[in-house]
Design an enzyme around this catalytic site. Structure first.
Site, PDB file in Angstrom:
ATOM      1  N   LYS A   4      82.723  -4.909 -22.859  1.00 20.79           N
ATOM      2  CA  LYS A   4      82.392  -5.104 -24.281  1.00 20.79           C
ATOM      3  C   LYS A   4      81.729  -6.456 -24.514  1.00 20.79           C
ATOM      4  CE  LYS A   4      85.560  -6.687 -27.235  1.00 20.79           C
ATOM      5  NZ  LYS A   4      85.169  -7.685 -28.248  1.00 20.79           N
ATOM      6  N   ASN A   5      82.284  -7.507 -23.929  1.00 22.48           N
ATOM      7  CA  ASN A   5      81.772  -8.848 -24.193  1.00 22.48           C
ATOM      8  C   ASN A   5      80.411  -9.098 -23.550  1.00 22.48           C
ATOM      9  OD1 ASN A   5      84.002  -9.479 -25.722  1.00 22.48           O
ATOM     10  ND2 ASN A   5      85.102 -10.483 -24.061  1.00 22.48           N
ATOM     11  N   CYS A  36      88.682 -11.270 -35.105  1.00 26.49           N
ATOM     12  CA  CYS A  36      90.123 -11.471 -34.909  1.00 26.49           C
ATOM     13  C   CYS A  36      90.588 -12.789 -35.524  1.00 26.49           C
ATOM     14  CB  CYS A  36      90.446 -11.484 -33.422  1.00 26.49           C
ATOM     15  SG  CYS A  36      90.554  -9.849 -32.675  1.00 26.49           S
ATOM     16  N   ARG A  96      86.623 -20.521 -34.991  1.00 27.24           N
ATOM     17  CA  ARG A  96      85.578 -20.506 -33.972  1.00 27.24           C
ATOM     18  C   ARG A  96      84.277 -20.864 -34.686  1.00 27.24           C
ATOM     19  NH1 ARG A  96      86.763 -14.791 -31.159  1.00 27.24           N
ATOM     20  NH2 ARG A  96      87.440 -14.264 -33.248  1.00 27.24           N
ATOM     21  N   ASP A 123      91.520 -14.449 -22.887  1.00 25.07           N
ATOM     22  CA  ASP A 123      91.659 -13.035 -23.241  1.00 25.07           C
ATOM     23  C   ASP A 123      92.682 -12.293 -22.372  1.00 25.07           C
ATOM     24  OD1 ASP A 123      89.935 -13.160 -25.359  1.00 25.07           O
ATOM     25  OD2 ASP A 123      88.261 -12.170 -24.364  1.00 25.07           O
ATOM     26  N   ILE A 158      92.220 -22.762 -25.574  1.00 24.29           N
ATOM     27  CA  ILE A 158      90.917 -22.329 -26.117  1.00 24.29           C
ATOM     28  C   ILE A 158      90.989 -22.080 -27.620  1.00 24.29           C
ATOM     29  CG2 ILE A 158      89.007 -20.712 -25.871  1.00 24.29           C
ATOM     30  CD1 ILE A 158      89.539 -22.361 -23.354  1.00 24.29           C
ATOM     31  N   ARG A 198      88.843  -1.625 -30.557  1.00 22.12           N
ATOM     32  CA  ARG A 198      87.691  -2.524 -30.465  1.00 22.12           C
ATOM     33  C   ARG A 198      87.364  -2.870 -29.022  1.00 22.12           C
ATOM     34  NH1 ARG A 198      88.816  -7.618 -32.333  1.00 22.12           N
ATOM     35  NH2 ARG A 198      86.636  -7.989 -31.852  1.00 22.12           N
TER      36      ARG A 198
END
Length: 430
Positions: free
Chosen positions: A22-23, A124, A129, A314, A336, A407
């Site tokens: 996905k990323n 999210c 960010r 993640d 992070i 997602r």
């Protein structure tokens, strides 16, 4: 909203196919906006985030076609994207609020059309960010940027100009955005402290296949020599390392044995080394990984998230859940994002022993047993941590708000059921 019901206590054994990342797919989709020719992406995951990004591009004027396809005998999707001209240069709130990665249209539209109006993004709730890294870099390339009424208004007179850009943090999103913008800029752009994630390398491969001139792949310094025009290309999306890592933990936490087909060990070395140090056997094959934790007593280990090739943020929630089944105490430190321990209160309701220190670290102590309970998913990766807890809990666990899972995890229930989990989706009436 759908729910997922799990009856815990089953050891997982078998094979799981790891989908396209996905990323990686989301910036690849947006890279298609840099040309008026067709860009075809294979091994695409079937996820709600992909659907949302496709809807945004369709709003901008992209012609999108999808095809059922197979990769290594596994069903997948191929999409083709073509944007001969734009019908809009506005990325509206109703589209962008659904997914933070919508900001990937910023660089391509500014580079190709010289104008974009982008709603400030959602996504999210795992902490701030900020987009200032993106916007500052674009300003260095000659863009004029104003934020008003919840929108970023960006313009450039003529073409963007090459610049020497130094990121204050190695932001994946900013690296992708500036990479795309710089491909059509006048002159040469250098990015220092660029993110080095595999998804960045995948984007570079597509852009170079489209005619871009980018060097420095897999390093923190990227050099982009701008070109006048990009053309179409065909590209296979890389395997999803976060999905692979999540199912690796599923094998370990249930003391099972799972072969992860299509997983790429090279992109997962830090988490795989953690698993090995805990007592899990990890076998790296050419196109798969075998995770074997049968009859193992695992040792707790400390984890600190970091930019790639460090431990992925993640996978923090999933490994935290795993530590609940290990001997001794483990410290999990998140560097992070803030607010990324929102799964902990739900795990506590299931019998976990976790003490949070401030916003950045948690002490996790192994417990003899977890107990099924109704729990609430708070974000994408936290959702999978609750699934993992449910797989080993005594009794029934109901995970609510599973749209977060949709997602980022394709066919989650089918994949887990295929290796022995007692899991089902409960459809809520409309």
């Amino acid at each position: 909203m759908d729910k997922i019901k799990i009856i815990g206590g089953k050891k997982l054994n078998g094979k799981i196919y790891i989908s396209g990342a996905k990323n990686a797919a989301l910036p690849l989709i947006c890279a298609s906006l840099l040309t008026d020719e067709t860009v075809t992406l294979t091994n695409m995951p079937m996820l709600s985030d992909i659907t949302a990004m496709n809807a945004l591009l369709a709003e901008l004027g992209t012609q999108i076609d999808s095809f059922d396809d197979f990769v290594d005998e596994h069903p997948t999707k191929t999409y083709s994207y073509r944007t001969p001209k734009f019908k809009s240069l506005v990325a509206p709130y109703d589209f962008v609020r659904k997914m933070r990665a919508s900001y990937y249209v910023l660089g391509p539209l500014l580079a190709r059309e010289g104008h974009i109006e982008l709603s400030l993004p959602g996504g999210c709730a795992i902490g701030a960010r900020p987009m200032d890294i993106h916007l500052s870099a674009l300003e260095q390339m000659g863009a004029k940027i104003e934020i008003k009424n919840g929108y970023v208004h960006a313009d450039v007179d003529g073409r963007l100009k090459g610049a020497h850009i130094i990121f204050r943090i190695a932001s994946v999103g900013a690296t992708c955005n500036i990479l795309m913008a710089a491909t059509l800029a006048e002159g040469t752009t250098t990015i220092e402290n660029a993110a080095k994630e595999p998804e960045i390398g995948d984007l570079i491969d597509l852009l170079n296949a489209m005619g871009a001139k980018i060097s420095g792949k897999d390093t923190s310094i990227l050099t982009i020599e701008g070109v006048d025009k990009l053309h179409g290309a065909r590209h296979k999306v890389i395997a999803d390392r976060i999905e692979a890592g999540s199912y690796a933990v599923a094998a370990a936490i249930t003391r099972g044995n799972i072969e992860l087909i299509n997983a790429q060990a090279a992109t997962l070395q830090t988490p795989l080394n953690i698993l090995r140090s805990m007592g899990v056997t990890v076998e790296e094959k050419e196109n798969s990984l075998i995770i074997d934790a049968q009859d193992r007593e695992l040792e707790g280990k400390d984890i600190m998230t970091d930019f790639y090739p460090g431990f992925p943020t993640d996978l923090q929630a999933q490994f935290l859940a795993l530590m609940l089944t290990a001997k001794g105490a483990s410290m999990v430190t998140e560097t992070i994002f803030e607010n990324r321990f929102m799964h902990i209160p739900e795990l506590l309701r299931m019998g976990a022993n976790i003490n949070v220190h401030g916003h950045a670290s948690a002490i996790v102590r192994g417990v003899d047993k977890l107990y099924g309970a109704p729990v609430m998913a708070t974000d994408l990766r936290a959702s999978f941590a609750l699934i993992l807890a449910g797989l080993i809990a005594e009794g029934e666990t109901i995970v609510n708000r599973v749209y977060h899972l949709d997602r980022g995890y394709e066919h989650l229930e089918q994949k887990l059921k295929g290796v022995g989990a007692d899991i089902e989706r409960i459809k809520e009436p409309d």
